[in-house]
Each structure stands twice: as C-alpha cells, then as structure tokens.
Design an enzyme around this catalytic site. Structure first.
Site, mmCIF file in Angstrom:
data_model
loop_
_atom_site.group_PDB
_atom_site.id
_atom_site.type_symbol
_atom_site.label_atom_id
_atom_site.label_comp_id
_atom_site.label_asym_id
_atom_site.label_seq_id
_atom_site.Cartn_x
_atom_site.Cartn_y
_atom_site.Cartn_z
ATOM 1 C CE1 TYR A 1 -0.307 46.133 -8.270
ATOM 2 C CE2 TYR A 1 2.058 46.367 -8.569
ATOM 3 C CZ TYR A 1 0.982 45.789 -7.925
ATOM 4 O OH TYR A 1 1.210 44.860 -6.916
ATOM 5 C CE LYS B 1 -1.088 47.116 -4.808
ATOM 6 N NZ LYS B 1 -1.844 46.407 -3.756
ATOM 7 C CD GLN C 1 19.889 47.849 -9.567
ATOM 8 O OE1 GLN C 1 20.835 47.057 -9.590
ATOM 9 N NE2 GLN C 1 20.055 49.130 -9.277
ATOM 10 N N GLY D 1 18.040 39.582 -20.261
ATOM 11 C CA GLY D 1 18.010 38.622 -19.155
ATOM 12 C C GLY D 1 18.919 38.974 -18.000
ATOM 13 C CB THR E 1 18.628 41.261 -10.514
ATOM 14 O OG1 THR E 1 18.431 42.561 -9.938
ATOM 15 C CG2 THR E 1 19.988 41.188 -11.191
ATOM 16 N NE ARG E 2 11.696 42.116 -11.871
ATOM 17 C CZ ARG E 2 12.341 42.970 -12.649
ATOM 18 N NH1 ARG E 2 13.628 43.230 -12.433
ATOM 19 N NH2 ARG E 2 11.710 43.579 -13.632
ATOM 20 C CG ASN F 1 9.385 39.889 -8.255
ATOM 21 O OD1 ASN F 1 9.732 41.026 -7.935
ATOM 22 N ND2 ASN F 1 9.058 39.575 -9.492
ATOM 23 C CB SER G 1 3.218 31.797 -13.559
ATOM 24 O OG SER G 1 3.220 33.178 -13.862
#
Length: 323
Positions: free
Chosen positions: A149, A153, A280, A211, A214-215, A178, A193
């Site tokens: 991917y 791209k 990140q 966790g 970051t996004r 995102n 989702s």
C-alpha cells in the site's frame, strides 16, 4: 445546469466509503457521475439511494484494466485502504495503485482532462518529523507487510508527476490522513470502525501496542470538501497537499471516548503492535489552508456521534436478519 454546462465526472472506487460520499456531493452540485468499482471492498449498499438517479451510472470494472469512457474530470480513489483489505492480496493492491494510476492517467491524457489522485499519509511511513509536511520524503520500509500500500501509493504519485511533466496532464494529488464516518466498512480493521463495532457488542476493545501511538481523525464531510476545493484549483497548483484534521489523539484516548459515548461495558485489551505500524500521525495543513482556504470543521466527538449512529443501525439490521 443545462446539459452543455454539466460536468461529466468519473469516480473510481466510487462504491467505497469516501467515493460514495464524493459522488453524493458531485450529484448535489449538478454533475453527471460515472462510478467505477470492482466491488472488492466497495459495497453497492453505499449507492442504493442513487439507483434511480438520472445523472448517476455504475460500472463494475477493475482499474487495472484500461477504461474507455468520455468524461471531463477524474477522481482516482480506487484502492483498498485498510490493512486488513490491502494485505489480503498485496500483489493486487500494488497493481491497483500502479496499473490503476497508469490507466487513469492514460485516460486523462487522451481526454485532456483534470485528474485527482487520492494518495495517503502512509507515503510518510513511520515519520521521523512531526507533524508531517508535504516536503517530507518519508520513512517507509520498501519490503514490509504494509509496503504494497505505502509504496504503491508512492509510485502512483511518481506516475502522476511524471505524466504532468512529460505529457502536461493537469493533476491534483491529495494525501489523506485518517478519515472516518458513516459507510465505513464494519470489518475493515481501522480503529474507528473496529472500536465502535466492538463497543456496540460489548466485546473487548483490541488495542495494538500500548495505545500511546497517535492518529489524527478527519470527518468525511471535511475531507470531501477538501477534495472539491483541490480539484477546483488552477493548473499551477498540483499538490501534493495534506488533507486531514491536525487534532491529535492517542489510540487509547479514542477507545475510551468510544466506550463512553456508546455506554459500553467493553474493556481494553492490548496486543503486540504490527510490523511497521506508524507511532504518530499528524498533518501539517498549512498548505491546504493557504492554497485551498480549507481546514476541518467537525470535532471528533461530533463526528463520532454520527458514525456511532450509523453503526448502531447496521448492528440492528444484522440482528434482525440473523447475519
């Protein structure tokens, strides 16, 4: 618009999450739209409301094969965009990005029409600078499980700029960060989702890593507005331009927010972080602000509420049919 003023627009990947929303906007603005999709990840459900629309046409077709149609603009969105889907058949994923770009650029060359490429923040890989600016060349593993991917791209962007330089094609390149909202595939493996579906079913919410990665989450309405603004710029502006919400959240923060908003009894579980997963993500949108007069308007909580309502309806329909 009368017939002669009406734009004829091709949207590849138009049965997907973003493609179907883009088609809605184009039709609302008076365009005729040809949707092309092979339905690998796209879903006709996203287009059901358009089936009798007089200015909408659907064609089942794979962009890896040449396409001979007559249009005024092309939005090239065709490609699986989630790790679950693009890693299912990585060779085909690369072909979709590369062969698809060649075929759509060849069509744009023949028609002398403007073409927009839906690229991705994944061209930056696991970035060593933060936030990410368009001038950054990225930190991408060319042989990893995400490379089909990421590098597909990146190669598509190369092709777009070489066609622009060599054949004078008018191109626009958007790097999408995102994006979330109604019509996301419920099993696409993306965090929004995934978390919502798990929360609605009171299942454990699966976090990969600790966790802390970051996004930045952009609601689809803002992203589609950015697409249209980019397409409507003059020939001197090609991009690439970042389109995303610079609000930055950890994955754990997102999971906790989804649990709170759904009233779920889900608990957090932690698994190993997949190979090459970026730690990140945050776009620098200065270029979009200056060139497109664009910035996102929908806050994460407001967008999540609408997305949760969509998935609640989806879960109810599944329960009713027993599927």
């Amino acid at each position: 618009m009368n017939y002669h003023d009406r734009k004829r627009v091709l949207v590849t990947g138009g049965a997907g999450f973003l493609g179907s929303h883009l088609i809605d906007r184009l039709l609302a603005e008076g365009a005729e739209v040809l949707c092309v999709d092979n339905l690998f990840t796209g879903n006709k459900r996203n287009l059901d409301h358009l089936i009798n629309h007089p200015r909408f046409e659907f064609m089942r077709h794979d962009v890896c094969l040449p396409l001979f149609v007559e249009v005024d603009q092309i939005f090239n969105l065709a490609c699986p965009a989630s790790p679950v889907h693009y890693q299912y058949d990585p060779v085909q994923t690369t072909k979709t990005s590369v062969h698809g770009a060649i075929n759509m650029l060849g069509l744009a060359k023949r028609l002398k029409c403007k073409i927009l490429q839906a690229s991705t923040s994944e061209v930056y890989g696991d970035p060593e600078i933060h936030p990410q600016v368009e001038s950054y060349w990225g930190n991408v593993n060319p042989i990893g499980i995400r490379s089909c991917y990421d590098e597909g791209k990146r190669c598509a962007e190369t092709l777009f700029f070489d066609y622009h330089r060599q054949h004078k094609i008018e191109i626009k390149v958007a790097r999408i960060f995102n994006t979330y909202g109604p019509r996301m595939h419920p099993a696409d493996g993306r965090v929004v989702s995934n978390f919502i579906m798990q929360a609605l079913r009171n299942e454990d919410i699966t976090i990969f890593g600790n966790g802390s990665q970051t996004r930045s989450f952009c609601y689809y309405e803002d992203l589609i507005d950015g697409f249209l603004r980019l397409m409507n710029t003059g020939p001197d502006f090609t991009g690439p331009v970042n389109l995303g919400n610079p609000g930055e959240f950890t994955i754990k923060e997102l999971a906790e927010l989804v649990i709170d908003m759904t009233g779920s009894s889900s608990k957090l579980t932690f698994n190993d972080l997949p190979s090459d997963d970026p730690t990140q993500r945050k776009p620098d949108i200065s270029l979009a602000e200056s060139e497109l007069d664009w910035q996102p308007k929908v806050a994460l909580k407001a967008g999540l509420q609408k997305t949760i309502e969509y998935f609640e309806q989806f879960v109810r329909e599944q329960d009713d049919t027993g599927s």
